[in-house]
Every structure is written in C-alpha cells, then in structure tokens.
Design a protein around this motif. Structure first.
Motif, PDB file in Angstrom:
ATOM      1  N   GLU A  59       0.867  -1.110  -0.019  1.00 23.88           N
ATOM      2  CA  GLU A  59      -0.552   0.612   0.023  1.00 23.88           C
ATOM      3  C   GLU A  59       1.215   0.993   0.017  1.00 23.88           C
ATOM      4  O   GLU A  59       0.678   2.180  -0.267  1.00 23.88           O
ATOM      5  N   PHE A  60       2.149   0.771   0.635  1.00 27.84           N
ATOM      6  CA  PHE A  60       2.558   2.646   0.414  1.00 27.84           C
ATOM      7  C   PHE A  60       3.334   2.780  -0.663  1.00 27.84           C
ATOM      8  O   PHE A  60       3.986   3.801  -1.163  1.00 27.84           O
ATOM      9  N   THR A  61       3.598   1.489  -1.824  1.00 29.37           N
ATOM     10  CA  THR A  61       4.434   1.299  -2.656  1.00 29.37           C
ATOM     11  C   THR A  61       3.243   2.038  -3.633  1.00 29.37           C
ATOM     12  O   THR A  61       3.638   3.734  -4.260  1.00 29.37           O
ATOM     13  N   ARG A  62       1.847   1.721  -3.519  1.00 28.91           N
ATOM     14  CA  ARG A  62       0.266   3.125  -3.962  1.00 28.91           C
ATOM     15  C   ARG A  62       0.854   4.409  -4.072  1.00 28.91           C
ATOM     16  O   ARG A  62       0.218   5.028  -4.935  1.00 28.91           O
ATOM     17  N   ILE A  63       0.234   4.547  -1.992  1.00 28.76           N
ATOM     18  CA  ILE A  63       0.335   6.070  -1.692  1.00 28.76           C
ATOM     19  C   ILE A  63       1.374   6.856  -2.033  1.00 28.76           C
ATOM     20  O   ILE A  63       1.330   7.513  -2.766  1.00 28.76           O
ATOM     21  N   ARG A  64       2.927   6.419  -2.379  1.00 28.15           N
ATOM     22  CA  ARG A  64       3.796   7.218  -3.098  1.00 28.15           C
ATOM     23  C   ARG A  64       3.478   7.000  -4.352  1.00 28.15           C
ATOM     24  O   ARG A  64       4.072   8.068  -4.709  1.00 28.15           O
ATOM     25  N   ARG A  65       3.088   6.407  -5.109  1.00 26.51           N
ATOM     26  CA  ARG A  65       3.447   6.936  -6.507  1.00 26.51           C
ATOM     27  C   ARG A  65       1.733   7.611  -6.687  1.00 26.51           C
ATOM     28  O   ARG A  65       2.444   8.767  -7.628  1.00 26.51           O
ATOM     29  N   ASP A  66       0.818   7.814  -5.632  1.00 28.00           N
ATOM     30  CA  ASP A  66       0.014   8.646  -6.452  1.00 28.00           C
ATOM     31  C   ASP A  66      -0.420   9.707  -5.467  1.00 28.00           C
ATOM     32  O   ASP A  66      -1.568  10.856  -5.901  1.00 28.00           O
ATOM     33  N   GLY A  67      -0.013   9.988  -4.486  1.00 26.37           N
ATOM     34  CA  GLY A  67       0.357  10.880  -3.929  1.00 26.37           C
ATOM     35  C   GLY A  67      -1.223  11.230  -2.562  1.00 26.37           C
ATOM     36  O   GLY A  67      -1.070  12.187  -2.364  1.00 26.37           O
ATOM     37  N   PHE A  68      -1.507  10.417  -2.385  1.00 25.58           N
ATOM     38  CA  PHE A  68      -2.931  10.193  -1.221  1.00 25.58           C
ATOM     39  C   PHE A  68      -2.893   9.371  -0.985  1.00 25.58           C
ATOM     40  O   PHE A  68      -2.495   7.580  -1.327  1.00 25.58           O
ATOM     41  N   ALA A  69      -3.296   9.231   0.650  1.00 25.68           N
ATOM     42  CA  ALA A  69      -3.273   7.542   1.408  1.00 25.68           C
ATOM     43  C   ALA A  69      -5.143   7.817   1.374  1.00 25.68           C
ATOM     44  O   ALA A  69      -6.115   9.045   1.853  1.00 25.68           O
TER      45      ALA A  69
END
Length: 281
Positions: free
Chosen positions: A198-208
């Motif tokens: 999930e952290f990988t996705r958050i860094r890519r998309d810029g939101f959590a």
C-alpha cells in the motif's frame, strides 16, 4: 586556550576549543545537543555523538544523563541507544497545537470544510501515533467527533499512512514492529508486507485512504503538507460517514485537499519567519 567550566561544587571540566556544539553556556550546549538528536530519524549512541561533535566522552555522557533525567531523552533497553523522550514530544506537540499562526491554519481548514462540506483536520506524527493538531467539524448532524489533541493509530489512518509512506522500508518496519497493529475493523490491514504494498501505491498516487479501517462507517483521505526542508510531518485530511463519502467519491476531494495543503505550507513558512523575526538579535 581551552575553556574552564565549573559543573559542580567539586568538579572542573576542561572542554576543547571548537567543541562541536553551539552555545555560549552549558544550558545552550545542552539545547544544541538536544537539537542534534531530535533532527535524526534514528537512535543515537554516546560513541556516535562523540564522533560527530568532537566532545570528550565524559562530557557528553554527563550531558546525556542530564537530558535523560529531565525526561527529554530516553535510554533504550540495551542501555546504549538514546531517543527523544515523552517530555520533548509533548513540547513539540504543544508548539504545533498552540503556534501563533494557529488562526491562519484554522482559516484554511474552515475554507476547506466550506468547500467539501465534511470534517477536515491537520495531523502530525507523534511517536507511533497520529495527533490531531486542528480540526473543523462539518455542520452535518451525523458526524464522527474528534477534537484537537486526539490520537489515532498510525497503521490504519489515512494521515498515518501518508506520513509513513515517506520513510524507507527499514524505518517503517522498525516503527511498526513496536506499534500495536490492532485489528480495529474487518478492513484493518495488520500484515507488514501488505502495508508495504500500500505504501508503494501511496507514494505513486500522492494520497492515502482509510476505507473503514479505523472506525466502521468512516472514510478518510489525506495528503501531505509539502515541506521546504524535505520530509513532511504534517498531513491534511477530510473524513465523513461512508454514506456521504465513499472511497471513489473521496478521490474527488483531492484537488481541494492539495490546494489546502499548499496554503498550510505557506502558513507554516510565514509562522517560522515571524518566530525568527521575534527573536532578539
């Protein structure tokens, strides 16, 4: 010449010229040492501080003992490593909660609530939890009430995950390994490998996103407040009951959140400049 400094009624300590800590008095050198330790994202040892500052080991050992005795530092179970203590963290939280630019920061939140129609908050990492620095509630009768100073878990809150996403995997695992990864709802993720994905996705998309992971029926989306000095410890978020804010609908709030984050960055920068100007030269 070396400076001769009296440290007690019976003890005189000779410190070398050019010691690696700023400060004209023992108190200011203690403060300088505290600044040095607080600026690091890892624990320190006596030997590492000796190498970094050039101060004698007995001098640094005595300074660490003083800071530990005051509750500003805490020694780890191995007896060698030091980290920030509860008293220092409370000081940092109080500075953020009661800063002179609090009113300007709150005005940004109020505008965000007017735009989105839901409760919004500014948060920061404190130890292994997220603390609410400020919050403006929605006028809607159905809402989740959380006041400034409230704390929420780091692993299942949108703010916690967005702040964690900036850390290296090793730093995250070290922090999360000592945090209680409690299962708050059926959607709470407690597996470290799954969280890393999930952290990988958050860094890519810029939101959590917190999709009912902390409280059943609560959805939250958070973005970082940009920092001019590198890693940020502030997030801005919107949250609402799932009947008004689904995970898909939460994404529509991102442009407003990002504008608010930029505005809060400017408020923080102006506040830091005002604080610097108020210090007598």
């Amino acid at each position: 010449m070396s400076e001769l400094r009296k440290t007690s009624a019976v003890e005189l300590v000779r410190e070398p010229d050019g010691a690696g800590l700023d400060g004209d008095t023992p108190t200011m050198r203690l403060f300088s040492l505290l600044e040095l330790i607080a600026a690091k994202d890892q624990l320190v040892t006596l030997q590492s501080l000796v190498e970094e500052t050039g101060l004698p080991k007995p001098t640094l050992h005595r300074m660490l003992q003083q800071l530990e005795g005051a509750g500003l530092l805490v020694r780890q179970a191995d007896g060698r490593h030091y980290g920030t203590g509860d008293r220092l963290r409370r000081l940092a939280e109080n500075l953020l909660l009661n800063a002179t630019h609090h009113g300007a920061r709150r005005a940004v939140l109020k505008h965000l609530v007017d735009e989105l129609g839901e409760s919004c908050n500014i948060t920061a990492l404190s130890g292994s939890e997220i603390v609410y620095l400020d919050r403006v509630e929605t006028p809607e009768p159905l809402r989740f009430y959380l006041r400034p100073g409230s704390r929420v878990p780091i692993h299942c809150s949108a703010s916690g995950k967005i702040i964690l996403s900036q850390m290296s995997p090793a730093q995250r695992r070290k922090l999360l390994a000592h945090a209680p990864l409690k299962q708050y709802t059926p959607k709470t993720v407690t597996d470290l490998d799954a969280l890393e994905e999930e952290f990988t996705r958050i860094r890519r998309d810029g939101f959590a996103l917190d999709d009912e992971e902390f409280l059943p029926g609560l959805v939250c989306v958070a973005v970082l407040v940009p920092s001019r000095t590198g890693r940020s410890n502030l997030a801005v978020a919107v949250q609402a009951p799932v009947m008004r804010l689904t995970a898909d609908k939460a994404l529509q709030a991102l442009p407003a959140l990002q504008r608010a984050a930029e505005a809060i960055k400017e408020v923080e920068a102006e506040g830091a400049a005002d604080d610097a100007d108020s210090i007598p030269s």
